[in-house]
Design a protein around this motif. Structure first.
Motif, short mmCIF file in Angstrom:
data_model
loop_
_atom_site.label_atom_id
_atom_site.label_comp_id
_atom_site.label_asym_id
_atom_site.label_seq_id
_atom_site.Cartn_x
_atom_site.Cartn_y
_atom_site.Cartn_z
N ALA A 1 34.79 103.78 50.08
CA ALA A 1 34.13 103.32 51.21
C ALA A 1 34.62 102.06 51.70
CB ALA A 1 32.53 103.27 50.94
N PRO A 2 34.29 101.74 53.08
CA PRO A 2 35.00 100.59 53.79
C PRO A 2 34.29 99.48 52.69
CG PRO A 2 34.21 101.88 55.30
CD PRO A 2 33.93 102.72 54.26
N VAL A 3 34.83 98.19 52.81
CA VAL A 3 34.19 97.07 52.06
C VAL A 3 33.42 96.36 53.40
CG1 VAL A 3 34.41 95.06 50.84
CG2 VAL A 3 35.93 96.99 50.20
N VAL A 4 32.52 96.05 53.15
CA VAL A 4 31.59 95.15 53.97
C VAL A 4 30.86 93.95 53.41
CG1 VAL A 4 29.93 95.05 56.08
CG2 VAL A 4 31.43 97.28 55.72
N ASP A 5 31.19 92.83 53.84
CA ASP A 5 30.76 91.88 53.21
C ASP A 5 31.01 91.83 51.81
OD1 ASP A 5 29.58 90.89 55.25
OD2 ASP A 5 27.73 91.95 55.34
N GLY A 6 32.12 92.30 51.23
CA GLY A 6 32.35 92.39 49.82
C GLY A 6 32.14 93.34 48.96
N VAL A 7 31.19 94.38 49.56
CA VAL A 7 30.62 95.26 48.88
C VAL A 7 30.63 96.51 49.51
CG1 VAL A 7 28.42 96.30 47.91
CG2 VAL A 7 28.79 93.92 47.84
N PRO A 8 31.66 97.75 48.85
CA PRO A 8 31.56 99.05 49.42
C PRO A 8 30.34 99.76 49.48
CG PRO A 8 32.50 98.91 47.47
CD PRO A 8 32.00 97.52 47.43
N ALA A 9 30.12 100.89 50.16
CA ALA A 9 29.01 101.72 50.04
C ALA A 9 29.30 102.67 48.61
CB ALA A 9 28.92 102.33 51.26
N ARG A 10 28.29 102.73 48.00
CA ARG A 10 28.26 103.77 47.00
C ARG A 10 27.36 104.99 47.19
NH1 ARG A 10 27.36 101.11 41.37
NH2 ARG A 10 27.87 103.33 40.87
N PHE A 11 26.27 104.98 48.02
CA PHE A 11 25.58 105.96 48.25
C PHE A 11 25.07 106.17 49.59
CE2 PHE A 11 24.13 103.96 44.24
CZ PHE A 11 24.80 104.90 43.22
N LEU A 12 25.10 107.38 50.12
CA LEU A 12 24.49 107.56 51.28
C LEU A 12 23.00 108.77 51.13
CD1 LEU A 12 24.20 107.54 54.44
CD2 LEU A 12 25.90 109.53 54.58
N ASP A 13 21.87 107.94 51.30
CA ASP A 13 20.83 108.65 51.03
C ASP A 13 20.09 109.12 52.19
OD1 ASP A 13 21.10 107.92 48.24
OD2 ASP A 13 19.66 106.38 48.28
#
Length: 323
Positions: free
Chosen positions: A126-138
């Protein structure tokens, strides 16, 4: 129910946070939430595994994420706009009354689980946004009127982009009958006004008819009619073209303003992908203001029953039609 501004706010968040990600696996916690996927929950999960989310697209109140199994490292997320590599399927979402698509990152699956979690997609790359990539789409849905499904993409028929977020004239088959919305650059308000006048119904009913114009719901219909000084029970076939265009212009204005503020929220059911509520409700002029003074003339706002819902209007600014 989330209307166009709320759904577009979610679409924009998905475009920024999950487009380009690969679905490692999908979990269905409530079968009813994938009821529109005819082959059942297991097939739904199997069809998503290994697929890349290549765009986030919206028409009216429907959202879809085109899929491609070209999930190799570095695959471009804009492949959905390349006709030579057009995806054939999409993850289709309708939020219903309380559905939310929430993006989570930086936690394990056991660290956070919403009490109304219905479907979870585990993501990679997933794209890295604010240093954190998305891990889950709930997919969270308290009232369970919303639904997800994997659907075939079909030609729009116009040759123009089928929705906001993609240049391709493709849309999920269940969305083919849905009209374009008033913020769509390919909509001609004059054509919409002519369709409204041909309906032989009340103007508010025509605004809510998603086959005439999509994206407008009960809240923004009331707000648009107030701005245009038109009562919702006006007969469409007795309205002048200029009067209908005034209503459509007002609907465009109010939804554009709401979109700029993240949509309308009355409780925790209406949130964007980060779980944040919109705040356009502070600017509502009639909806939910029964008994309060009209901000234009001071007359007390009234409420009346409408299609198992409520209509709010100013009896002075919006004179009721004669029976």
């Amino acid at each position: 129910m989330p209307e166009l501004p709320e759904v577009e706010t979610v679409r924009d968040g998905l475009e920024r946070l999950v487009v380009g990600a690969v679905v490692r696996r999908a979990e269905v916690f409530r079968d009813y939430s994938v009821r529109r996927h005819a082959a059942g929950p297991s097939d739904f999960a199997g069809r998503l595994a290994g697929q890349r989310l290549v765009a986030a697209v919206r028409r009216g109140k429907f959202l879809w994420l085109p899929l491609t199994d070209d999930a190799g490292p570095g695959a471009a997320p804009d492949r959905a706009d390349d006709p030579a590599r057009a995806p054939g399927e999409a993850l289709l979402a309708h939020l219903g009354m309380s559905g939310q698509l929430l993006v989570r990152g930086g936690v394990s699956a056991d660290d956070w689980r919403h009490p109304h979690l219905r479907v979870r997609l585990h993501l990679e790359e997933a794209p890295v946004v604010d240093g954190v990539p998305a891990r889950f789409l709930d997919f969270v849905d308290q009232r369970t009127f919303g639904h997800l499904s994997v659907q075939d993409l079909v030609p729009d028929g116009s040759g123009n982009p089928a929705g906001q977020g993609s240049d391709l004239p493709l849309l999920p088959e269940p969305v083919a009958h849905i009209a374009r919305d008033l913020l769509d650059p390919y909509v001609r308000p004059e054509d919409v006004a002519r369709r409204v006048r041909r309906r032989r119904t009340q103007v508010k009913r025509a605004l809510l008819d998603q086959t005439v114009v999509s994206g407008v719901g009960n809240i923004y219909a009331d707000e648009a009619l107030w701005r245009a000084r038109v009562h919702g029970r006006r007969a469409t076939d007795r309205m002048r073209q200029a009067d209908v265009l005034r209503v459509l212009d007002a609907a465009t204005e109010v939804m554009s303003e709401a979109l700029a503020r993240g949509g309308t929220s009355f409780d925790a059911l209406y949130v964007n992908v980060n779980g944040q509520s919109g705040y356009f409700e502070r600017s509502l002029n009639v909806y939910g203001r029964e008994g309060e003074p009209c901000r234009r003339c001071g007359t007390e706002i009234r409420r009346e029953q409408f299609m198992n819902r409520s209509s709010y209007f100013c009896p002075d600014c919006q004179r009721a039609p004669r029976s």
